[in-house]
Design a protein around this motif. Structure first.
Motif, PDB file in Angstrom:
ATOM      1  N   SER A 124      16.087  -9.517 -15.293  1.00  0.00           N
ATOM      2  CA  SER A 124      15.761 -10.372 -16.424  1.00  0.00           C
ATOM      3  C   SER A 124      15.771 -11.836 -16.020  1.00  0.00           C
ATOM      4  N   LEU A 125      16.747 -12.220 -15.188  1.00  0.00           N
ATOM      5  CA  LEU A 125      16.786 -13.600 -14.734  1.00  0.00           C
ATOM      6  C   LEU A 125      15.563 -13.923 -13.898  1.00  0.00           C
ATOM      7  N   ASN A 126      15.211 -13.006 -12.989  1.00  0.00           N
ATOM      8  CA  ASN A 126      14.011 -13.234 -12.208  1.00  0.00           C
ATOM      9  C   ASN A 126      12.794 -13.280 -13.118  1.00  0.00           C
ATOM     10  N   ILE A 197      20.395 -20.428  -1.864  1.00  0.00           N
ATOM     11  CA  ILE A 197      20.774 -20.555  -3.271  1.00  0.00           C
ATOM     12  C   ILE A 197      21.814 -21.655  -3.455  1.00  0.00           C
ATOM     13  N   SER A 198      22.784 -21.739  -2.538  1.00  0.00           N
ATOM     14  CA  SER A 198      23.788 -22.815  -2.618  1.00  0.00           C
ATOM     15  C   SER A 198      23.118 -24.173  -2.442  1.00  0.00           C
ATOM     16  N   TYR A 199      22.144 -24.251  -1.534  1.00  0.00           N
ATOM     17  CA  TYR A 199      21.418 -25.508  -1.328  1.00  0.00           C
ATOM     18  C   TYR A 199      20.708 -25.941  -2.603  1.00  0.00           C
ATOM     19  N   LEU A 200      20.036 -25.007  -3.267  1.00  0.00           N
ATOM     20  CA  LEU A 200      19.314 -25.352  -4.488  1.00  0.00           C
ATOM     21  C   LEU A 200      20.259 -25.795  -5.598  1.00  0.00           C
ATOM     22  N   ILE A 201      21.413 -25.121  -5.711  1.00  0.00           N
ATOM     23  CA  ILE A 201      22.406 -25.507  -6.714  1.00  0.00           C
ATOM     24  C   ILE A 201      22.891 -26.938  -6.446  1.00  0.00           C
ATOM     25  N   LEU A 217      19.220 -27.427 -16.327  1.00  0.00           N
ATOM     26  CA  LEU A 217      20.349 -26.602 -16.764  1.00  0.00           C
ATOM     27  C   LEU A 217      19.988 -25.119 -16.741  1.00  0.00           C
ATOM     28  N   ALA A 218      18.756 -24.800 -17.156  1.00  0.00           N
ATOM     29  CA  ALA A 218      18.314 -23.409 -17.140  1.00  0.00           C
ATOM     30  C   ALA A 218      18.246 -22.879 -15.712  1.00  0.00           C
ATOM     31  N   GLY A 222      20.508 -19.805 -13.939  1.00  0.00           N
ATOM     32  CA  GLY A 222      19.937 -18.672 -13.218  1.00  0.00           C
ATOM     33  C   GLY A 222      20.397 -18.603 -11.785  1.00  0.00           C
ATOM     34  N   LEU A 223      20.430 -19.749 -11.098  1.00  0.00           N
ATOM     35  CA  LEU A 223      20.869 -19.784  -9.704  1.00  0.00           C
ATOM     36  C   LEU A 223      22.337 -19.419  -9.570  1.00  0.00           C
TER      37      LEU A 223
END
Length: 270
Positions: A124-126, A197-201, A217-218, A222-223
Motif C-alpha cells: 500500500s505504501l508503494n 533509504i536512510s540517505y533519503l530520510i 512529510l508524506a 513512507g520512507l
C-alpha cells in the motif's frame, strides 16, 4: 518543447503499466504450468510460492539493472533529486508500478492480503505514496525522478532476497552456494536498502529546500515505514540464515519468507 514531447502520453503510460501486469500474470501462469508438470510431489501452496517469487525476481532484476544504469549514466538524479526529470526514467517507474499493481491484485485474489498486514502495508505504501503520490507528481510535474530512482535501488538486494527463498523452496539451503548467497544478501541489504533509504530520510530532513512541506512529510512517513520494513528483514534473516557461522534454520514452505506466511491458519491445517 511541449510537455507532450517531454513525457509519455497518459494513455501510453496506462497501456505500458497494463502490459507489465499482463506480462507478470503470463509469467506466473507459465511457471505454475512447468511446476505442475515437473514437480508433482510439491504441494499446490509450494508451487504457488515458487511461481510468485519467479515473477518477483524478474521484476527486481530488470528494475535493478535499469536503476543502476540510470544512476551511473546520469548523476543529475542524485544532484537534483526533486527537480530533475527524464523521459526514460518514467518507464523505469511504470515497470515497477505495473508490478506492484499486479502483485497487490494477485494477493487479494488469492485471499492472502489480510493474512500479512506488513505485506499489505508495504504494498500500500508503494502503491499510495510511491505510485499514486510520487508517480502522479512525476506524470504531471516531472518532479521527484531522483528520489524515486534512488529509492528503487532496493531492488538490487531484492533479487538476492527472492533467490534465497527460491533456493529454500527447491531444497538447496544446506549448500555452500546458499551460504555464499545469504552473506551477499545481507551485505546488499545494508548497501542497497538501509543506505539509500536512510540517505533519503536524512536528505529530506536536513538538506532539501524545494519539496513542499505536506509532500515532504508524506514521503518521510513512507520512507520511515520502509526502513522499519528493512530492519524487520535484517533481524529475521539474522535469526534463520546462519550469518555468523551457525546452522541454517530448517524452514517450512510457509516460513521461508522473512515477513512471515501469507496463508491463513485454516489453510495450513488442511
Amino acid at each position: 518543447m511541449s510537455s507532450s514531447d517531454e513525457t509519455p502520453h497518459m494513455l501510453v503510460k496506462l497501456a505500458f503499466t497494463t502490459a507489465v501486469g499482463c506480462f507478470m500474470r503470463g509469467e506466473y501462469l507459465v511457471a505454475q504450468h512447468i511446476l505442475t508438470e515437473k514437480k508433482k510431489d510439491w504441494t499446490d501452496n509450494k508451487k504457488r510460492l515458487f511461481a510468485v517469487r519467479v515473477v518477483s525476481v524478474t521484476h527486481a532484476a530488470l528494475s535493478a539493472v535499469l536503476v543502476v544504469l540510470s544512476l551511473l549514466m546520469n548523476n543529475n538524479y542524485v544532484r537534483e533529486p526533486y527537480d530533475y526529470s527524464s523521459y526514460n526514467a518514467q518507464f523505469v517507474f511504470l515497470w515497477s508500478m505495473g508490478y506492484f499493481c499486479y502483485d497487490l491484485i494477485d494477493m487479494i485474489y488469492h485471499n492472502e492480503a489480510s493474512n500479512s498486514k506488513e505485506y499489505i502495508i508495504h504494498h500500500s505504501l508503494n502503491f499510495s505514496s510511491q505510485v499514486i503520490t510520487v508517480f502522479s507528481i512525476i506524470m504531471f510535474t516531472g518532479k521527484l525522478n531522483g528520489f524515486a530512482m534512488i529509492a528503487l535501488l532496493v531492488e538490487v538486494q531484492t533479487v538476492l532476497l527472492h533467490t534465497r527463498s527460491l533456493l529454500h523452496l527447491a531444497g538447496y539451503s544446506k549448500t555452500g552456494f546458499f551460504r555464499l548467497l545469504v552473506r551477499a544478501n545481507m551485505t546488499m541489504l545494508f548497501l542497497f536498502r538501509h543506505v539509500p533509504i536512510s540517505y533519503l530520510i536524512l536528505y529530506l530532513s536536513f538538506s532539501d529546500e524545494k519539496c513542499p512541506l505536506p509532500l515532504k512529510l508524506a514521503l518521510l512517513g513512507g520512507l520511515t515505514f520502509i526502513e522499519y520494513h528493512n530492519i524487520h528483514l535484517t533481524m529475521s534473516m539474522f535469526k534463520t540464515d546462519g550469518i555468523f557461522g551457525g546452522e541454517v534454520a530448517e524452514l517450512g514452505e510457509d516460513e521461508i519468507d522473512p515477513l512471515g506466511a501469507v496463508r491463513n491458519k485454516e489453510e495450513k491445517n488442511e
